[in-house]
Design a protein around this motif. Structure first.
Motif, PDB file in Angstrom:
ATOM      1  N   LEU A 184       6.372  29.559 -12.422  1.00 55.00           N
ATOM      2  CA  LEU A 184       5.019  29.191 -13.258  1.00 55.00           C
ATOM      3  C   LEU A 184       5.341  29.036 -14.833  1.00 55.00           C
ATOM      4  O   LEU A 184       4.520  28.347 -15.350  1.00 55.00           O
ATOM      5  N   ASP A 185       6.158  29.878 -15.281  1.00 57.22           N
ATOM      6  CA  ASP A 185       6.525  29.653 -16.756  1.00 57.22           C
ATOM      7  C   ASP A 185       7.172  28.539 -16.993  1.00 57.22           C
ATOM      8  O   ASP A 185       7.013  27.615 -17.906  1.00 57.22           O
ATOM      9  N   GLN A 186       8.263  27.980 -16.331  1.00 55.19           N
ATOM     10  CA  GLN A 186       8.920  27.041 -16.628  1.00 55.19           C
ATOM     11  C   GLN A 186       8.288  25.492 -16.237  1.00 55.19           C
ATOM     12  O   GLN A 186       8.450  24.752 -17.020  1.00 55.19           O
ATOM     13  N   SER A 187       7.315  25.770 -15.067  1.00 52.78           N
ATOM     14  CA  SER A 187       6.705  24.712 -14.790  1.00 52.78           C
ATOM     15  C   SER A 187       5.838  23.891 -15.795  1.00 52.78           C
ATOM     16  O   SER A 187       5.363  22.758 -15.807  1.00 52.78           O
ATOM     17  N   ARG A 188       5.195  24.736 -16.823  1.00 50.65           N
ATOM     18  CA  ARG A 188       4.289  24.198 -17.707  1.00 50.65           C
ATOM     19  C   ARG A 188       4.755  22.968 -18.557  1.00 50.65           C
ATOM     20  O   ARG A 188       3.933  22.103 -18.953  1.00 50.65           O
ATOM     21  N   ALA A 189       5.981  23.107 -18.870  1.00 51.42           N
ATOM     22  CA  ALA A 189       6.526  22.120 -19.636  1.00 51.42           C
ATOM     23  C   ALA A 189       6.734  20.690 -18.940  1.00 51.42           C
ATOM     24  O   ALA A 189       7.028  19.670 -19.377  1.00 51.42           O
ATOM     25  N   TYR A 190       6.501  20.636 -17.609  1.00 51.16           N
ATOM     26  CA  TYR A 190       6.818  19.671 -16.813  1.00 51.16           C
ATOM     27  C   TYR A 190       5.471  18.927 -16.221  1.00 51.16           C
ATOM     28  O   TYR A 190       5.586  17.916 -15.172  1.00 51.16           O
ATOM     29  N   LEU A 191       4.267  19.356 -16.552  1.00 52.26           N
ATOM     30  CA  LEU A 191       3.023  19.000 -16.095  1.00 52.26           C
ATOM     31  C   LEU A 191       2.667  17.962 -16.899  1.00 52.26           C
ATOM     32  O   LEU A 191       2.576  17.938 -18.205  1.00 52.26           O
ATOM     33  N   ALA A 192       1.842  16.639 -16.615  1.00 52.30           N
ATOM     34  CA  ALA A 192       1.289  15.735 -17.152  1.00 52.30           C
ATOM     35  C   ALA A 192      -0.099  16.303 -17.590  1.00 52.30           C
ATOM     36  O   ALA A 192      -0.482  17.229 -16.965  1.00 52.30           O
ATOM     37  N   PRO A 193      -0.601  15.818 -18.784  1.00 53.20           N
ATOM     38  CA  PRO A 193      -2.041  16.428 -18.980  1.00 53.20           C
ATOM     39  C   PRO A 193      -2.917  16.192 -17.826  1.00 53.20           C
ATOM     40  O   PRO A 193      -2.914  15.223 -17.091  1.00 53.20           O
ATOM     41  N   GLY A 194      -3.484  17.251 -17.342  1.00 52.08           N
ATOM     42  CA  GLY A 194      -4.391  17.432 -16.320  1.00 52.08           C
ATOM     43  C   GLY A 194      -3.868  17.654 -15.177  1.00 52.08           C
ATOM     44  O   GLY A 194      -4.503  17.799 -13.915  1.00 52.08           O
ATOM     45  N   GLY A 195      -2.323  17.848 -14.993  1.00 50.14           N
ATOM     46  CA  GLY A 195      -1.815  18.507 -13.876  1.00 50.14           C
ATOM     47  C   GLY A 195      -2.074  19.590 -13.450  1.00 50.14           C
ATOM     48  O   GLY A 195      -2.520  20.504 -14.181  1.00 50.14           O
ATOM     49  N   CYS A 196      -1.178  19.748 -12.254  1.00 50.85           N
ATOM     50  CA  CYS A 196      -1.592  21.396 -11.975  1.00 50.85           C
ATOM     51  C   CYS A 196      -0.304  21.673 -10.888  1.00 50.85           C
ATOM     52  O   CYS A 196       0.546  20.863 -10.366  1.00 50.85           O
ATOM     53  N   VAL A 197      -0.004  23.089 -10.931  1.00 49.85           N
ATOM     54  CA  VAL A 197       0.718  23.597 -10.010  1.00 49.85           C
ATOM     55  C   VAL A 197       0.200  24.191  -8.893  1.00 49.85           C
ATOM     56  O   VAL A 197      -1.240  24.427  -8.819  1.00 49.85           O
ATOM     57  N   VAL A 198       0.645  23.797  -7.601  1.00 52.92           N
ATOM     58  CA  VAL A 198       0.240  24.578  -6.353  1.00 52.92           C
ATOM     59  C   VAL A 198       1.405  25.288  -5.609  1.00 52.92           C
ATOM     60  O   VAL A 198       2.383  24.769  -5.457  1.00 52.92           O
ATOM     61  N   PHE A 199       0.878  26.369  -5.209  1.00 51.37           N
ATOM     62  CA  PHE A 199       1.913  27.192  -4.282  1.00 51.37           C
ATOM     63  C   PHE A 199       1.422  27.954  -3.315  1.00 51.37           C
ATOM     64  O   PHE A 199       0.055  28.366  -3.569  1.00 51.37           O
ATOM     65  N   GLY A 200       1.958  28.184  -2.398  1.00 52.67           N
ATOM     66  CA  GLY A 200       1.635  29.119  -1.232  1.00 52.67           C
ATOM     67  C   GLY A 200       2.262  30.484  -0.944  1.00 52.67           C
ATOM     68  O   GLY A 200       3.540  30.498  -1.210  1.00 52.67           O
ATOM     69  N   VAL A 201       1.601  31.506  -0.456  1.00 45.20           N
ATOM     70  CA  VAL A 201       2.011  32.842  -0.115  1.00 45.20           C
ATOM     71  C   VAL A 201       1.758  33.205   1.025  1.00 45.20           C
ATOM     72  O   VAL A 201       0.640  32.771   1.461  1.00 45.20           O
ATOM     73  N   GLN A 202       2.131  34.246   1.555  1.00 44.14           N
ATOM     74  CA  GLN A 202       1.367  35.194   2.609  1.00 44.14           C
ATOM     75  C   GLN A 202       0.922  36.526   1.991  1.00 44.14           C
ATOM     76  O   GLN A 202       1.700  37.298   1.423  1.00 44.14           O
ATOM     77  N   GLU A 203      -0.313  36.614   2.130  1.00 47.52           N
ATOM     78  CA  GLU A 203      -0.839  38.308   1.349  1.00 47.52           C
ATOM     79  C   GLU A 203      -0.085  39.058   1.961  1.00 47.52           C
ATOM     80  O   GLU A 203      -0.113  40.279   1.278  1.00 47.52           O
ATOM     81  N   ILE A 204       0.180  39.195   2.976  1.00 50.39           N
ATOM     82  CA  ILE A 204       0.931  40.334   3.815  1.00 50.39           C
ATOM     83  C   ILE A 204       2.093  40.904   3.074  1.00 50.39           C
ATOM     84  O   ILE A 204       2.457  41.839   2.894  1.00 50.39           O
ATOM     85  N   PHE A 205       2.621  39.815   2.323  1.00 52.71           N
ATOM     86  CA  PHE A 205       3.855  40.018   1.253  1.00 52.71           C
ATOM     87  C   PHE A 205       3.489  39.960  -0.021  1.00 52.71           C
ATOM     88  O   PHE A 205       4.170  40.900  -0.804  1.00 52.71           O
TER      89      PHE A 205
END
Ligand SMILES: C[S@@+](CC[C@H](N)C(=O)[O-])C[C@H]1O[C@@H](n2cnc3c(N)ncnc32)[C@H](O)[C@@H]1O
Length: 242
Positions: A184-205
């Protein structure tokens, strides 16, 4: 004893059968596997690929959109199933797909699957963003990260049970969120204006309360959470701060 310790050993053998089946992989992801290439997925892979197809479709429908949508998958794994399923859903001139993984063998295997599917997706080795050109700007950066706390994964013997070649497939550090935080920290420098990060996890973990705390310092806006009843995974979308 934690819930994950009780549920996982029961669910995991069923998942193991399902998650390596080439016929199922073709049906779910629209990706064909060359013989001899072993690829597996998990419930988060399925949810992330559905979400990415929807998000890319929405962006392409914007009337003033002419440039191709630029995608980067972090941690493509053995078959880049998320990226190749998105690539198979849209005309190649409308999307540009890049993907990386810290494991050279996983990148090689994903390249083989891409060639077999006539995809021009571009995959290479990178430890998070270490080998992503600094000038890159993506509309979407997406990741099914390793999110199991180290101790839980060791107790569940995940590397052996999942039959994977290393802990990096699942090991999210002490609280399960170490790789996610760094991403999350590093990704911000590589997003275009209006761009987004998408990630998935399992709540059990990785419970929702922890994900919210982890996301907070990085200033993502309009955070969306998608949690279908039919899968044990959750996907989060966060837009770059202006
Ligand atoms: C849970 S697996 C997901 C694999 C695949 N995307 C999927 O959904 O089936 C996590 C992937 O992230 C990769 N990974 C872990 N740490 C990484 C890092 N620091 N940089 C790049 N990739 C990483 C692992 O090698 C692994 O392929």
């Amino acid at each position: 004893m934690r819930l994950s310790h009780l549920v996982y050993p029961i669910v995991q053998p069923i998942l193991r059968m399902l998650r390596r089946n080439p016929i199922l992989i073709r049906a779910v992801f629209g990706v064909r596997l060359p013989s001899g290439v072993a690829v597996q997925y998990d419930p988060t892979t399925v949810l992330l690929s559905r979400t990415m197809k929807d998000l890319v479709g929405e962006l392409l429908q914007q009337v003033d959109r002419e440039a191709p949508v630029r995608l980067l998958e972090m941690g493509i794994g053995q078959g880049a199933l998320v990226s190749l399923s998105v690539a198979a859903s849209y005309p190649p001139e409308r999307i540009k797909v890049d993907g990386v993984d810290c494991s050279a063998s996983r990148v090689n295997s994903s390249q083989e699957v891409a060639r077999f599917n006539d995809s021009d997706a571009h995959f290479w080795v990178s430890d998070l963003f270490s080998d992503i050109p600094a000038e890159s700007a993506y509309d979407f950066i997406y990741f099914n990260p390793p999110y199991v706390p180290t101790r839980t994964g060791q107790e569940l013997q995940l590397t052996r049970r999942l039959e994977v070649d290393g802990d990096q497939m699942w090991d999210g550090g002490d609280d399960g969120a170490d790789v996610l935080r760094e991403f999350l920290d590093q990704s911000r420098a590589y997003l275009a204006p209006g761009g987004c990060v998408v990630f998935g996890v399992q709540e059990i973990f990785l419970p929702d309360s922890l994900v919210r705390v982890v996301m907070k310092p990085y200033g993502f806006r309009n955070v969306l959470k998608k949690k279908p009843r039919w899968l044990p995974s959750t996907v989060y979308v966060g837009y770059a701060a202006k």
